[in-house]
Design an enzyme around this catalytic site. Structure first.
Site, mmCIF file in Angstrom:
data_model
loop_
_atom_site.group_PDB
_atom_site.id
_atom_site.type_symbol
_atom_site.label_atom_id
_atom_site.label_comp_id
_atom_site.label_asym_id
_atom_site.label_seq_id
_atom_site.Cartn_x
_atom_site.Cartn_y
_atom_site.Cartn_z
ATOM 1 N N CYS A 146 0.816 -1.211 0.000
ATOM 2 C CA CYS A 146 0.000 0.000 0.000
ATOM 3 C C CYS A 146 0.851 1.263 0.000
ATOM 4 O O CYS A 146 0.373 2.339 -0.325
ATOM 5 C CB CYS A 146 -0.991 -0.003 1.156
ATOM 6 S SG CYS A 146 -0.258 -0.396 2.725
ATOM 7 N N GLU A 155 8.715 -0.928 11.205
ATOM 8 C CA GLU A 155 7.585 -1.875 11.289
ATOM 9 C C GLU A 155 7.989 -3.192 10.612
ATOM 10 O O GLU A 155 8.714 -3.182 9.621
ATOM 11 C CB GLU A 155 6.313 -1.266 10.671
ATOM 12 C CG GLU A 155 6.458 -0.780 9.242
ATOM 13 C CD GLU A 155 6.095 -1.823 8.225
ATOM 14 O OE1 GLU A 155 5.631 -2.890 8.637
ATOM 15 O OE2 GLU A 155 6.302 -1.571 7.024
ATOM 16 N N PRO A 156 7.573 -4.322 11.178
ATOM 17 C CA PRO A 156 8.122 -5.598 10.719
ATOM 18 C C PRO A 156 7.465 -6.186 9.462
ATOM 19 O O PRO A 156 8.025 -7.094 8.874
ATOM 20 C CB PRO A 156 7.876 -6.515 11.919
ATOM 21 C CG PRO A 156 6.698 -5.938 12.609
ATOM 22 C CD PRO A 156 6.692 -4.476 12.326
#
Lengths: 439, 271
Positions: free
Chosen positions: A50, A114-115
């Site tokens: 996204c 963020e993973p």
């Protein structure tokens, strides 16, 4: 051969452009096939999330290929070229490598560290690999990117601190209570943020949920989602006695949990601690509650403030991560250099083998009485002479190219009259290299 | 105590302290594990040292201030090792490590006065009295230590400014549980210590009570902890209030332990 990156991300393009360009997961394969059919593109991986759409590809003619990919991205989604162009970026060579390593390590993410992004890159690579989009260069590149990402995650604390309101609430809860699994969570109201926080607590192992709502049917539907028990809002005082963690998220204009209610609850709970997470605006819990012993109250601003501070800590860690990335990019560069010298080595060896073979044939013809045993011995002799003669120059060639010295390879080609310019037979020897370097 | 023998205890203890402080600041699990291993080494040497003194002196080596400090240091480490085996967190070690090392160094830096052999200290009940009293005091030290950590953690959480302690210290609930267990064990041990002390006195002097400052202070300490236990178990206090009381209690213990012996030398003048 050059590695090229063409793409857009959340920094270069607004969401309405990104969403038009984004490729649904089910269509990535077909898209990739079209990409590979472009004349100058030899390998390609398409990453579509996204926040970014990126094409990593390999080409003999990087300039032509980048132009073709840029045009391709616009065309097939029906976006006119000049509308898309200002948002697109193109990187080549080392810079493209560094970009991929940074993206995989989540240094380029909207939420730093963020993973999820690593998993998305892995998926994109897997799809490309199954569609034949990757060969030696991209195979190696992506494996190295995964390695770099792993190093960043284990050697820096980039993912260590909670940076969202919900995850900060969970982190705080775990500093008040030892075992979150044994705690009871009471959700008051039906705010979206409140449910998100509850979701995080569910993920952290909480199993006991209770839901109080003005509308009982709403309470029931939320309770069903969390496997909890619904209750009407006028029973709030009783519910407080059971709850260790209270998520308040109603739209009420006045506080619905007063200091007196909290005090009474604490008293009958024998002062077992209570954690109030007040994400409602206007606030649902009287600020005075925080002054009671064993009660801990956080409102939305407190949680946001902590998340922001944690994000700044992540940013400090990101500087260390960048240094790691540079190291990994250099390592990849060294590997590529050995790849460039490979055709020379192969040709050199085949030239020598050829000479040995024809001389062997002549020798064998002159002694027709030689038996199987003698033939074998002669073959071995010829083969060993070639091997031993070539060992030192080949070692030296590899070493020089690792150090970025291309002159030695060139001199070698001239000396031994290796005529082709080195591209011939490259795919063959690349697959050799891949075998030896495979993971 | 020979110089070399002391070093076999002191060096591991000092190294443990350093490792625990590093563990706390850098949050390095491996430093904690290395510290724990070294502490076990130091403790073994410490135990051997005490047994050696017992054999050469022919009595339990807790008669004067030097010996008491040495034995209190041993009690702290012994209790910590037991606790650490049962809980995964090494946070308490950050408090206990320096404390035990400090007491041991203090013990090393003073000399024992010459003292004629005293038959009263040769009886079997004497070591029992000492062991209970010292382990009780060590447990109160743990209660105090976990309470200090509790107050630090609680302040960070209340002020909504999680500082450097938030991630390093265990959860409030865990610290509160540590405090509770330490108080229970300490109170039980101190009760037994006072009881066996009275029995011992009866055996050697024919009476149960002798009003020296140390005995008086011990009884006051016992009463204070009785009150803390009462507020905790019956009134339902916990957390911050119990933590503050536990710290006050531990200050009393230190006063009893060190202070009273210095004010008036009675037969307890060593403690």
């Amino acid at each position: 051969m050059e590695i090229i990156l063409v793409g857009i991300n959340h920094r270069t393009a607004p969401v309405d452009v990104r969403e038009r360009l984004a490729c649904p997961t089910t269509e990535v394969g077909a898209e990739l096939k079209r990409l590979l059919s472009l004349s100058d593109v030899e390998e390609a991986v398409l990453v579509s999330t996204c926040n970014r759409v990126e094409v990593y590809c390999v080409s003999e003619k990087p300039l032509e290929a980048s132009v073709a990919v840029r045009a391709f991205l616009g065309q097939h989604r029906g976006i006119p070229g000049d509308a898309l162009d200002p948002h697109l970026y193109t990187y080549m060579g080392t810079e493209a490598v560094r970009r991929l390593f940074r993206v995989s390590s989540s240094l380029d993410s909207m939420v730093l560290g963020e993973p999820q992004i690593l998993g998305q890159i892995k998926d994109a690579y897997r799809v490309a690999a199954t569609h034949g989009g990757t060969q030696t260069l991209l195979n190696k590149l992506f494996h190295r990117a995964f390695q770099a990402a792993k190093r960043v995650r284990t050697e820096t604390r980039i993912g260590a601190y909670a940076v969202s309101v919900a995850s900060t609430a969970v982190e705080l809860a775990s500093k008040i209570f030892t075992e979150l699994a044994d705690r009871t969570v009471l959700i008051v109201g039906a705010g979206e943020m409140g449910e998100l926080t509850a979701q995080h607590l569910l993920g952290a192992g909480v199993t006991k949920f209770r839901v109080a709502n003005r509308t009982f049917s709403t309470a029931e539907s939320i309770a069903r989602r969390f496997g909890g028990v619904p209750a009407p809002l006028d029973k709030l005082a009783d519910e407080l006695l059971l709850a260790d963690i209270i998520i308040a998220t109603t739209g009420a204009p006045e506080p619905i949990i007063t200091r007196e209610m909290a005090r009474a609850a604490l008293k009958s709970r024998k002062n077992r601690p209570m954690f109030f997470i007040d994400i409602a605006v206007p606030r649902d819990v009287e600020p005075g509650v925080n002054r009671l012993d064993n009660a801990f109250l956080y409102d939305i601003d407190d949680l946001q403030g902590i998340s922001d501070r944690n994000l700044r800590e992540r940013e400090a860690e990101a500087a260390r991560a960048e240094a790691l990335i540079l190291e990994e990019v250099e390592k990849f560069g060294a590997w590529r250099a050995t790849l460039e010298v490979a055709p020379t080595i192969i040709e050199l060896r085949s030239r020598f083998e050829k000479v040995a073979k024809s001389e062997l044939q002549k020798a064998l013809q002159s002694v027709p009485e030689a038996g199987e045993k003698e033939k074998k011995a002669l073959e071995l002799l010829a083969h060993n002479i070639v091997g031993k003669l070539l060992h030192p120059p080949i070692t030296m060639l590899k070493k020089c190219s690792e150090n970025g010295d291309r002159d030695v390879a060139r001199a070698c080609r001239t000396l031994f009259c290796l005529e082709s310019d080195g591209n011939e037979g490259e795919s063959e020897d690349e697959s050799d290299a891949e075998e030896s370097d495979d993971y | 105590m020979s110089h070399t023998f002391i070093m076999t205890v002191l060096v591991p203890y000092v190294a443990t302290t350093a490792l625990y402080l590093y563990y706390f600041s850098a949050q390095s699990r491996s430093a904690e594990k290395a510290g724990l291993a070294l502490l076990a080494v130091g403790f073994t040497a410490h135990t051997a040292l005490l047994i050696g003194s017992y054999i050469t002196l022919g009595r339990f080596p807790v008669i004067d201030l030097k010996e008491s400090l040495c034995f209190f240091s041993w009690s702290l480490v012994a209790l910590y090792l037991i606790v650490r085996l049962r809980t995964p967190s090494g946070a308490l070690g950050v408090f206990v490590g320096p404390l035990a090392t400090g007491f041991f160094i203090a013990a090393c830096s003073i000399t024992s006065p010459d003292r004629a052999p005293d038959a009263r200290f040769m009886t079997a009940l004497f070591p029992v009295h000492i062991l209970f009293a010292f382990l009780g005091h060590a447990a109160f030290a743990f209660a105090g230590g976990s309470s200090i950590m509790y107050l630090l953690q609680e302040r960070g959480l209340k002020e909504h400014r999680p500082g450097p302690f938030l991630r390093r210290l265990p959860s409030l609930q865990q610290l509160d549980a540590m405090n509770y267990h330490s108080l229970t064990v300490g109170f039980f041990m101190l009760s037994l210590g006072i009881f066996t002390g009275a029995l011992w006195l009866h055996n050697v002097e024919g009476r149960f009570l002798k009003w020296d400052p140390k005995v008086l202070a011990s009884v006051v300490t016992w009463l204070l902890y009785a009150v803390i236990m009462h507020t905790r178990l019956i009134v339902g206090w916990r957390g911050r209030r119990t933590a503050i009381l536990s710290i006050i209690g531990f200050c009393c213990v230190l006063l009893t332990f060190l202070g009273m012996g210095l004010i008036k030398p009675g037969f307890h003048n060593f403690l």
